[in-house]
Scaffold this motif. Sequence first.
Motif, PDB file in Angstrom:
ATOM      1  N   GLY A 177      21.096  73.074  66.604  1.00  7.49           N
ATOM      2  CA  GLY A 177      22.456  72.561  66.701  1.00  7.49           C
ATOM      3  C   GLY A 177      22.538  71.130  66.185  1.00  7.49           C
ATOM      4  N   THR A 178      21.520  70.348  66.480  1.00  6.14           N
ATOM      5  CA  THR A 178      21.508  68.968  66.005  1.00  6.14           C
ATOM      6  C   THR A 178      21.432  68.914  64.479  1.00  6.14           C
ATOM      7  N   MET A 179      20.525  69.705  63.929  1.00  9.24           N
ATOM      8  CA  MET A 179      20.417  69.733  62.468  1.00  9.24           C
ATOM      9  C   MET A 179      21.730  70.196  61.859  1.00  9.24           C
ATOM     10  N   HIS A 180      22.272  71.247  62.424  1.00  9.17           N
ATOM     11  CA  HIS A 180      23.519  71.799  61.915  1.00  9.17           C
ATOM     12  C   HIS A 180      24.647  70.785  62.038  1.00  9.17           C
ATOM     13  N   GLY A 181      24.705  70.108  63.160  1.00 10.69           N
ATOM     14  CA  GLY A 181      25.766  69.139  63.384  1.00 10.69           C
ATOM     15  C   GLY A 181      25.693  67.977  62.415  1.00 10.69           C
ATOM     16  N   ILE A 182      24.482  67.440  62.231  1.00  8.67           N
ATOM     17  CA  ILE A 182      24.326  66.328  61.292  1.00  8.67           C
ATOM     18  C   ILE A 182      24.673  66.794  59.878  1.00  8.67           C
ATOM     19  N   ALA A 183      24.210  67.990  59.550  1.00 13.46           N
ATOM     20  CA  ALA A 183      24.522  68.531  58.224  1.00 13.46           C
ATOM     21  C   ALA A 183      26.030  68.617  58.027  1.00 13.46           C
ATOM     22  N   ARG A 184      26.713  69.130  59.027  1.00 12.30           N
ATOM     23  CA  ARG A 184      28.157  69.303  58.893  1.00 12.30           C
ATOM     24  C   ARG A 184      28.884  67.966  58.826  1.00 12.30           C
ATOM     25  N   LEU A 185      28.468  67.023  59.653  1.00 13.53           N
ATOM     26  CA  LEU A 185      29.092  65.704  59.587  1.00 13.53           C
ATOM     27  C   LEU A 185      28.968  65.149  58.179  1.00 13.53           C
ATOM     28  N   LEU A 186      27.805  65.359  57.581  1.00 17.88           N
ATOM     29  CA  LEU A 186      27.575  64.870  56.224  1.00 17.88           C
ATOM     30  C   LEU A 186      28.450  65.579  55.203  1.00 17.88           C
ATOM     31  N   ILE A 187      28.371  66.890  55.182  1.00 17.12           N
ATOM     32  CA  ILE A 187      29.049  67.611  54.105  1.00 17.12           C
ATOM     33  C   ILE A 187      30.558  67.683  54.315  1.00 17.12           C
ATOM     34  N   ASP A 188      31.006  67.458  55.528  1.00 15.20           N
ATOM     35  CA  ASP A 188      32.446  67.462  55.745  1.00 15.20           C
ATOM     36  C   ASP A 188      33.013  66.050  55.639  1.00 15.20           C
ATOM     37  N   GLY A 189      32.136  65.117  55.304  1.00 18.72           N
ATOM     38  CA  GLY A 189      32.589  63.754  55.042  1.00 18.72           C
ATOM     39  C   GLY A 189      33.154  63.042  56.244  1.00 18.72           C
ATOM     40  N   ILE A 190      32.473  63.148  57.366  1.00 16.95           N
ATOM     41  CA  ILE A 190      32.996  62.539  58.571  1.00 16.95           C
ATOM     42  C   ILE A 190      31.894  61.832  59.336  1.00 16.95           C
ATOM     43  N   TYR A 191      32.019  60.502  59.459  1.00 13.71           N
ATOM     44  CA  TYR A 191      31.206  59.750  60.405  1.00 13.71           C
ATOM     45  C   TYR A 191      29.773  59.502  59.939  1.00 13.71           C
ATOM     46  N   ALA A 192      29.375  60.063  58.836  1.00 12.83           N
ATOM     47  CA  ALA A 192      28.002  59.848  58.382  1.00 12.83           C
ATOM     48  C   ALA A 192      27.982  59.939  56.866  1.00 12.83           C
ATOM     49  N   ASP A 193      27.074  59.202  56.240  1.00 12.40           N
ATOM     50  CA  ASP A 193      26.969  59.360  54.799  1.00 12.40           C
ATOM     51  C   ASP A 193      25.515  59.475  54.357  1.00 12.40           C
ATOM     52  N   ARG A 194      25.366  59.845  53.123  1.00 14.01           N
ATOM     53  CA  ARG A 194      24.059  60.214  52.581  1.00 14.01           C
ATOM     54  C   ARG A 194      22.990  59.135  52.723  1.00 14.01           C
ATOM     55  N   ASN A 195      23.401  57.884  52.686  1.00 13.81           N
ATOM     56  CA  ASN A 195      22.416  56.802  52.721  1.00 13.81           C
ATOM     57  C   ASN A 195      21.658  56.735  54.044  1.00 13.81           C
ATOM     58  N   HIS A 196      22.190  57.388  55.056  1.00 15.47           N
ATOM     59  CA  HIS A 196      21.576  57.271  56.376  1.00 15.47           C
ATOM     60  C   HIS A 196      20.785  58.507  56.784  1.00 15.47           C
ATOM     61  N   ILE A 197      20.641  59.421  55.846  1.00 15.69           N
ATOM     62  CA  ILE A 197      19.970  60.676  56.177  1.00 15.69           C
ATOM     63  C   ILE A 197      18.588  60.445  56.781  1.00 15.69           C
ATOM     64  N   ASP A 198      17.778  59.663  56.086  1.00 14.97           N
ATOM     65  CA  ASP A 198      16.407  59.462  56.547  1.00 14.97           C
ATOM     66  C   ASP A 198      16.361  58.866  57.947  1.00 14.97           C
ATOM     67  N   GLU A 199      17.191  57.862  58.156  1.00 14.50           N
ATOM     68  CA  GLU A 199      17.176  57.206  59.469  1.00 14.50           C
ATOM     69  C   GLU A 199      17.667  58.150  60.572  1.00 14.50           C
ATOM     70  N   MET A 200      18.683  58.920  60.258  1.00 13.95           N
ATOM     71  CA  MET A 200      19.173  59.863  61.265  1.00 13.95           C
ATOM     72  C   MET A 200      18.101  60.896  61.611  1.00 13.95           C
ATOM     73  N   CYS A 201      17.432  61.386  60.606  1.00 14.43           N
ATOM     74  CA  CYS A 201      16.385  62.384  60.848  1.00 14.43           C
ATOM     75  C   CYS A 201      15.270  61.789  61.692  1.00 14.43           C
ATOM     76  N   ALA A 202      14.850  60.591  61.334  1.00 19.38           N
ATOM     77  CA  ALA A 202      13.775  59.954  62.086  1.00 19.38           C
ATOM     78  C   ALA A 202      14.179  59.778  63.545  1.00 19.38           C
ATOM     79  N   CYS A 203      15.394  59.367  63.747  1.00 23.04           N
ATOM     80  CA  CYS A 203      15.895  59.177  65.116  1.00 23.04           C
ATOM     81  C   CYS A 203      15.876  60.485  65.894  1.00 23.04           C
ATOM     82  N   ALA A 204      16.364  61.528  65.282  1.00 18.45           N
ATOM     83  CA  ALA A 204      16.402  62.830  65.962  1.00 18.45           C
ATOM     84  C   ALA A 204      15.007  63.336  66.269  1.00 18.45           C
TER      85      ALA A 204
END
Lengths: 211, 211
Positions: A177-204
């Motif tokens: 669910g976390t992976m899916h949620g982050i993915a959706r936030l990214l691809i739906d253009g809401i609250y997260a952007d591509r530059n933060h992918i690595d940091e978000m993954c590391a945090c999770a």
Amino acid sequence: MQKKSSKKIIKESAATKGSYHHGDLRSSLLETAKAMLSDGGIEGLSLRKLADRVGVSRTAPYHHFKDKNELLCAIAEEGFEHWHNNAERIFSQTGMTSKQKYHQFFQGYIGYAAENPEMYDLMFGRTIWKQNSATNDLRDIAYPSFQRQVEMTKKWQEQGLMSAEEDTLRLAQVTWGTMHGIARLLIDGIYADRNHIDEMCACAVNLFTRE
Amino acid sequence: MQKKSSKKIIKESAATKGSYHHGDLRSSLLETAKAMLSDGGIEGLSLRKLADRVGVSRTAPYHHFKDKNELLCAIAEEGFEHWHNNAERIFSQTGMTSKQKYHQFFQGYIGYAAENPEMYDLMFGRTIWKQNSATNDLRDIAYPSFQRQVEMTKKWQEQGLMSAEEDTLRLAQVTWGTMHGIARLLIDGIYADRNHIDEMCACAVNLFTRE
DNA sequence: AGTCTTATTTTGACGCTGTCAAGATATGTG
DNA sequence: CACATATCTTGACAGCGTCAAAATAAGACT
């Protein structure tokens, strides 16, 4: 006249299999449909434009796909295959800790979604799954993918990577669910952007794994 | 004839404010649109059917909303307001530990999504956010909601509820991503069902919070 | 060979959608 | 009472998914 000649060119180019009128309409449709999906999304993919682009009449696709839904399911099938192979490749790597592999898997998942947003939306979006419109063929490919998620979670628990106290199914649902949620936030253009992918993954990964 | 009489009935029923032709078309449209959204989803909500149901001609709504997108944004606005009040209410409660409140917030979030799937899809789905089609009015309501998520995360870190080692923004993205992901898995009918909401929430809260 | 069956494709049509342009009508203002 | 403006309707257009019927081409059979 123009039409016929352009049609012939297509036929010749696909003449490797050389069968009926067009030669290989079904896979031509799939190929072009995937391209149209990539830049127009599910909404932008119209059967009429697709047929036009392949060089056949509006209703020709209906002899290869019952309706738009079946075409979409066929495309999603290819997506799941590609996705499965990708996961397989990552986990068969050697010389890495479990955590490193999980990290890479996590990042790979988000990366795939970010690079193929429309495909991801098709594969894991409501268009197909919401009102049970998935083809049997698609189910046969997708369900095992979901199940594999649970099995891997169980393994991660046994390896001590993840908490053994949590129920395996719940843990799988939450982590996926976390992976899916982050993915959706990214691809739906809401609250997260591509530059933060690595940091978000590391945090999770930090939150989900021990040591 | 029939049409005119039915129109009159509607006018009379909305005559409390008694202004122009219809009386209060804009809010009548919003009301009916919300109802249609609930059982048909965004796709099932057509301006023509909406107008018909309210008792006006197909193009009447265009004098109150520039296009369908603007109508959807107006509905979403109401959703955000309701959602905001709900969160406020939970956090203003007394006599509970931080963890209990967070647990309730988490459960409330998922619960709202599960009970209002189409509204949730509208508020947090790609229809509005993907190609920047959000109205300024909607942005003014939605963005602070997103921001509040970060502020609350910061507070949770300061209270020792969540790890202070993680960057606040990343942590907010991951925890909200988890809620969003679980919500989407539920409402899109994939891999999770309503009976497991409580257990999934408990599992997630366990993973994200200390003691 | 020629006929027949079947697979494939096309043309025509229907109802649905969002939305624009022009006209009609009612409302509030001067 | 006249005018300006807000509101609503009618007509029209292009696009969509999809069905039915006709046309065409391919392969099978005798």
